[in-house]
Design an enzyme around this catalytic site. Sequence first.
Site, PDB file in Angstrom:
ATOM      1  N   ASP A 104      14.320 -25.347 -13.778  1.00 43.81           N
ATOM      2  CA  ASP A 104      14.212 -24.359 -12.481  1.00 43.81           C
ATOM      3  C   ASP A 104      14.178 -22.862 -13.214  1.00 43.81           C
ATOM      4  O   ASP A 104      13.020 -22.253 -12.571  1.00 43.81           O
ATOM      5  CB  ASP A 104      15.135 -24.416 -11.475  1.00 43.81           C
ATOM      6  CG  ASP A 104      15.372 -25.932 -10.989  1.00 43.81           C
ATOM      7  OD1 ASP A 104      14.362 -26.694 -10.827  1.00 43.81           O
ATOM      8  OD2 ASP A 104      16.534 -26.032 -10.421  1.00 43.81           O
ATOM      9  N   LYS A 163       5.502 -29.434 -20.119  1.00 43.98           N
ATOM     10  CA  LYS A 163       6.770 -28.993 -20.860  1.00 43.98           C
ATOM     11  C   LYS A 163       7.078 -30.079 -21.715  1.00 43.98           C
ATOM     12  O   LYS A 163       7.098 -31.398 -21.335  1.00 43.98           O
ATOM     13  CB  LYS A 163       8.116 -28.798 -19.815  1.00 43.98           C
ATOM     14  CG  LYS A 163       7.735 -27.711 -18.617  1.00 43.98           C
ATOM     15  CD  LYS A 163       8.967 -27.617 -17.653  1.00 43.98           C
ATOM     16  CE  LYS A 163       8.812 -28.407 -16.835  1.00 43.98           C
ATOM     17  NZ  LYS A 163       9.837 -28.624 -15.661  1.00 43.98           N
TER      18      LYS A 163
END
Length: 339
Positions: free
Chosen positions: A258, A226
């Site tokens: 999440d 990410k």
Amino acid sequence: MTDHGPFDVVALGESMVTFLPTRPGRLADVPSFDRGIGGAESNVACALAAAGHRTRWVSRVGADGFGDHLVAAVASYGVDVSQVARDPGRPTGVYFRTAGDRATDAHEVAYYRAGSAASAMTPGNVDLTAVRHARILHLSGITAALSDGCLELVRELTAPRRGRPLVSFDVNHRPGLWRDADGSALLRDLARRADLVFVGEDEAWGLDGPRAVRAALPEPEVLVVKQGPAGATAFHGPHATFVPALDVDVVAEVGAGDAFAAGFLSATLRALAVRDRLRHGHLWAAAALTAPGDLVAPPARDHADRLAALDDETWGRLRLGPGWTDDTRQPGEEEVPTP
């Protein structure tokens, strides 16, 4: 409970009662708080359940009112909580945070989780068969940091084992949780044992760029790096796929990581192409970023599928703001891009 075959996802880890301030300001100055829940793994289980997947959360909570609230709140999303044990000798963890952006120096978080019921998890007091009763087992580095017993449990669940579920591991390096051990090195060792790994570029052992991270973690079949507001790169075997993040009007920078993991796992369960797994991750993260609170309902599947199928140019021009998940247009009508 009747056995209907393996769960889509079983998530194991600590969840805590969260106290959110009713107004901005320092913790010393805020007079009252609203109660919520927070936990990386339970957040993933709740988001997936809200999207129609069959999920289970495994943990331990205290035999107290906060434990009652946690179990009821997670169950309200449709998550199976039959494997959440109650510990009469240890409390449920709680934490307080300020209302400000987590990225600023003014942000404060006060954790009261030392000696919590979840930190007492070990391979001996968790039903490992129930944990492994899944297509995907989702874990994070937070659990490994809680205690020696929790680290032993994560090692057991990531160990090579015939017939184990696909093991998803979110590195989630929280330096403040680790005691004397070198958490960074331990997390890299655990990640190398997983099948699917999520890691932020900012926590990737000081390595320079996604390909360097892949070189350090060659074992996982899928590695997702990410890259913050730039996007994310997924390595599937030798192939690399980059998908830029969406332009989002941010309401609260909580829960996006999440939500991204949950969106990617949902698309993985559906056997979508890697590009579309990343796009669903970004869309679910955008849902979290454009609404307050840690737990936000994901976009409807048809809506997300329509956006994930856009051509690259239109995807790159999308701008999503608060309320975008309430979209009521019929499939086939184009999302309005940023000028």
